[in-house]
Design a protein around this motif. Structure first.
Motif, PDB file in Angstrom:
ATOM      1  N   TYR A  62       0.837  -1.297  -0.093  1.00 14.80           N
ATOM      2  CA  TYR A  62       0.080   0.043   0.115  1.00 14.80           C
ATOM      3  C   TYR A  62       0.901   1.195  -0.089  1.00 14.80           C
ATOM      4  CZ  TYR A  62       0.582   0.503   5.127  1.00 14.80           C
ATOM      5  OH  TYR A  62       1.113   0.699   6.285  1.00 14.80           O
ATOM      6  N   LEU A  63       0.300   2.270  -0.422  1.00 15.40           N
ATOM      7  CA  LEU A  63       1.252   3.561  -0.667  1.00 15.40           C
ATOM      8  C   LEU A  63       0.057   4.858  -0.469  1.00 15.40           C
ATOM      9  CD1 LEU A  63       0.593   4.734  -3.683  1.00 15.40           C
ATOM     10  CD2 LEU A  63       1.915   2.839  -4.138  1.00 15.40           C
ATOM     11  N   LEU A  64       0.710   5.959  -0.362  1.00 12.70           N
ATOM     12  CA  LEU A  64      -0.392   7.072  -0.447  1.00 12.70           C
ATOM     13  C   LEU A  64       0.362   7.924  -1.645  1.00 12.70           C
ATOM     14  CD1 LEU A  64       0.250   8.381   3.249  1.00 12.70           C
ATOM     15  CD2 LEU A  64      -1.683   7.216   2.275  1.00 12.70           C
ATOM     16  N   THR A  65      -0.685   8.641  -2.244  1.00 11.17           N
ATOM     17  CA  THR A  65      -0.557   9.318  -3.555  1.00 11.17           C
ATOM     18  C   THR A  65      -1.423  10.373  -3.764  1.00 11.17           C
ATOM     19  OG1 THR A  65       0.314   9.333  -5.843  1.00 11.17           O
ATOM     20  CG2 THR A  65      -1.269   7.821  -5.307  1.00 11.17           C
ATOM     21  N   GLU A  66      -1.291  11.202  -4.617  1.00 15.01           N
ATOM     22  CA  GLU A  66      -2.220  12.469  -4.586  1.00 15.01           C
ATOM     23  C   GLU A  66      -3.159  11.679  -5.760  1.00 15.01           C
ATOM     24  OE1 GLU A  66      -2.485  16.714  -7.137  1.00 15.01           O
ATOM     25  OE2 GLU A  66      -0.564  15.722  -6.645  1.00 15.01           O
ATOM     26  N   ARG A  67      -4.398  11.890  -5.407  1.00 12.48           N
ATOM     27  CA  ARG A  67      -5.485  11.471  -6.415  1.00 12.48           C
ATOM     28  C   ARG A  67      -5.658  12.206  -7.745  1.00 12.48           C
ATOM     29  NH1 ARG A  67     -10.801  11.361  -2.379  1.00 12.48           N
ATOM     30  NH2 ARG A  67      -9.922  10.223  -0.588  1.00 12.48           N
ATOM     31  N   HIS A  68      -5.889  11.228  -8.625  1.00 12.97           N
ATOM     32  CA  HIS A  68      -6.207  11.608 -10.069  1.00 12.97           C
ATOM     33  C   HIS A  68      -4.703  12.294 -10.565  1.00 12.97           C
ATOM     34  CE1 HIS A  68      -9.985  10.798  -8.991  1.00 12.97           C
ATOM     35  NE2 HIS A  68     -10.134  11.591  -8.078  1.00 12.97           N
ATOM     36  N   GLY A  69      -3.588  12.202 -10.206  1.00 16.98           N
ATOM     37  CA  GLY A  69      -2.583  12.832 -10.833  1.00 16.98           C
ATOM     38  C   GLY A  69      -1.640  11.673 -11.524  1.00 16.98           C
ATOM     39  N   ALA A  70      -0.496  12.087 -12.124  1.00 19.36           N
ATOM     40  CA  ALA A  70       0.229  11.113 -13.039  1.00 19.36           C
ATOM     41  C   ALA A  70       0.499   9.945 -12.102  1.00 19.36           C
ATOM     42  CB  ALA A  70       1.371  11.850 -13.689  1.00 19.36           C
ATOM     43  N   ALA A  71       0.987  10.165 -11.035  1.00 20.08           N
ATOM     44  CA  ALA A  71       1.380   8.957 -10.186  1.00 20.08           C
ATOM     45  C   ALA A  71       0.250   7.752  -9.941  1.00 20.08           C
ATOM     46  CB  ALA A  71       2.030   9.445  -8.752  1.00 20.08           C
ATOM     47  N   HIS A  72      -0.986   8.649  -9.570  1.00 20.62           N
ATOM     48  CA  HIS A  72      -2.220   7.863  -9.492  1.00 20.62           C
ATOM     49  C   HIS A  72      -2.329   6.865 -10.705  1.00 20.62           C
ATOM     50  CE1 HIS A  72      -6.703   7.170  -8.824  1.00 20.62           C
ATOM     51  NE2 HIS A  72      -6.063   7.127  -7.488  1.00 20.62           N
ATOM     52  N   ARG A  73      -2.474   7.580 -11.671  1.00 25.45           N
ATOM     53  CA  ARG A  73      -2.504   6.792 -12.976  1.00 25.45           C
ATOM     54  C   ARG A  73      -1.607   5.523 -13.033  1.00 25.45           C
ATOM     55  NH1 ARG A  73      -3.951  11.851 -14.417  1.00 25.45           N
ATOM     56  NH2 ARG A  73      -1.895  12.366 -15.452  1.00 25.45           N
ATOM     57  N   PHE A  74      -0.263   5.905 -12.920  1.00 21.66           N
ATOM     58  CA  PHE A  74       0.796   4.803 -13.126  1.00 21.66           C
ATOM     59  C   PHE A  74       0.317   3.710 -12.015  1.00 21.66           C
ATOM     60  CE2 PHE A  74       4.610   3.371 -10.789  1.00 21.66           C
ATOM     61  CZ  PHE A  74       5.215   2.704 -12.063  1.00 21.66           C
ATOM     62  N   TYR A  75       0.102   4.125 -11.011  1.00 19.86           N
ATOM     63  CA  TYR A  75       0.040   2.994  -9.849  1.00 19.86           C
ATOM     64  C   TYR A  75      -1.401   2.286 -10.248  1.00 19.86           C
ATOM     65  CZ  TYR A  75       3.588   4.737  -6.823  1.00 19.86           C
ATOM     66  OH  TYR A  75       4.786   5.224  -6.414  1.00 19.86           O
ATOM     67  N   GLU A  76      -2.420   2.884 -10.737  1.00 22.88           N
ATOM     68  CA  GLU A  76      -3.227   2.061 -11.326  1.00 22.88           C
ATOM     69  C   GLU A  76      -3.149   1.105 -12.490  1.00 22.88           C
ATOM     70  OE1 GLU A  76      -6.595   5.104 -12.107  1.00 22.88           O
ATOM     71  OE2 GLU A  76      -7.437   4.284 -10.433  1.00 22.88           O
ATOM     72  N   HIS A  77      -2.088   1.613 -13.533  1.00 24.11           N
ATOM     73  CA  HIS A  77      -1.756   0.809 -14.451  1.00 24.11           C
ATOM     74  C   HIS A  77      -0.935  -0.326 -13.992  1.00 24.11           C
ATOM     75  CE1 HIS A  77      -0.191   0.057 -18.576  1.00 24.11           C
ATOM     76  NE2 HIS A  77       1.141  -0.183 -17.653  1.00 24.11           N
ATOM     77  N   CYS A  78      -0.608  -0.340 -12.841  1.00 23.72           N
ATOM     78  CA  CYS A  78       0.415  -1.335 -12.211  1.00 23.72           C
ATOM     79  C   CYS A  78      -0.417  -2.194 -11.373  1.00 23.72           C
ATOM     80  CB  CYS A  78       1.408  -0.824 -11.350  1.00 23.72           C
ATOM     81  SG  CYS A  78       2.765  -0.120 -12.645  1.00 23.72           S
ATOM     82  N   GLY A  79      -1.673  -1.977 -11.353  1.00 24.59           N
ATOM     83  CA  GLY A  79      -2.591  -2.928 -10.577  1.00 24.59           C
ATOM     84  C   GLY A  79      -3.127  -2.462  -9.391  1.00 24.59           C
ATOM     85  N   PHE A  80      -2.583  -1.375  -8.690  1.00 23.85           N
ATOM     86  CA  PHE A  80      -3.023  -0.890  -7.497  1.00 23.85           C
ATOM     87  C   PHE A  80      -4.606  -0.238  -7.777  1.00 23.85           C
ATOM     88  CE2 PHE A  80       1.489  -1.060  -7.044  1.00 23.85           C
ATOM     89  CZ  PHE A  80       1.462  -0.862  -5.601  1.00 23.85           C
ATOM     90  N   ARG A  81      -5.282  -0.144  -6.852  1.00 20.93           N
ATOM     91  CA  ARG A  81      -6.552   0.430  -6.745  1.00 20.93           C
ATOM     92  C   ARG A  81      -6.889   1.254  -5.527  1.00 20.93           C
ATOM     93  NH1 ARG A  81      -9.290  -2.087  -2.985  1.00 20.93           N
ATOM     94  NH2 ARG A  81      -8.812  -4.164  -2.245  1.00 20.93           N
ATOM     95  N   ALA A  82      -7.684   2.055  -5.464  1.00 22.33           N
ATOM     96  CA  ALA A  82      -7.757   2.910  -4.285  1.00 22.33           C
ATOM     97  C   ALA A  82      -8.641   1.875  -3.082  1.00 22.33           C
ATOM     98  CB  ALA A  82      -9.074   4.070  -4.572  1.00 22.33           C
TER      99      ALA A  82
END
Length: 121
Positions: A62-82
């Motif tokens: 798990y991690l913390l990241t800014e919502r809807h930013g580039a890092a958020h999209r990157f982590y979603e692409h890598c299989g993470f979810r909110a």
């Protein structure tokens, strides 16, 4: 800490630690950075894959990241979810400009230790 080098230069790194939860061991990814000129070239994905390969008996990352930013999209692409059941809680505190903050407390604690006053356990 896990890093990736390319021709003696650091390309990116990931830092975190494991924690024991009641549901099993989890890994908190505290920081992950990829050099700007190497982003969107698979370096971050490779770092995450290498990290996951080294995590033994870990149920989730798990991690913390800014919502809807580039890092958020990157982590979603890598299989993470909110997370649905967890949220981040935050409390803002005023800066202690009057000398009543932690710094003053630490100075008082240090002075007590010099007088050999019993310290807190």
């Amino acid at each position: 800490m896990l890093g990736r080098m390319d021709d003696q230069n650091l390309c990116g790194f990931a830092i975190g630690h494991t924690e024991q939860w009641f549901t099993g061991r989890h890994f908190l990814l505290q920081q992950m950075c990829v050099r700007t000129d190497l982003q969107r070239q698979g370096v971050g994905t490779a770092l995450l894959e290498a990290l996951e390969a080294r995590l033994i008996d870990v149920k989730q990352v798990y991690l913390l990241t800014e919502r809807h930013g580039a890092a958020h999209r990157f982590y979603e692409h890598c299989g993470f979810r909110a997370a649905h059941r967890t949220g981040v809680m935050l409390k803002r505190i005023p800066l202690a400009s009057t000398g009543t903050g932690l710094h003053t407390w630490l100075r008082a604690d240090q002075a007590e230790s010099k007088r050999e006053v019993p310290r807190w356990p």
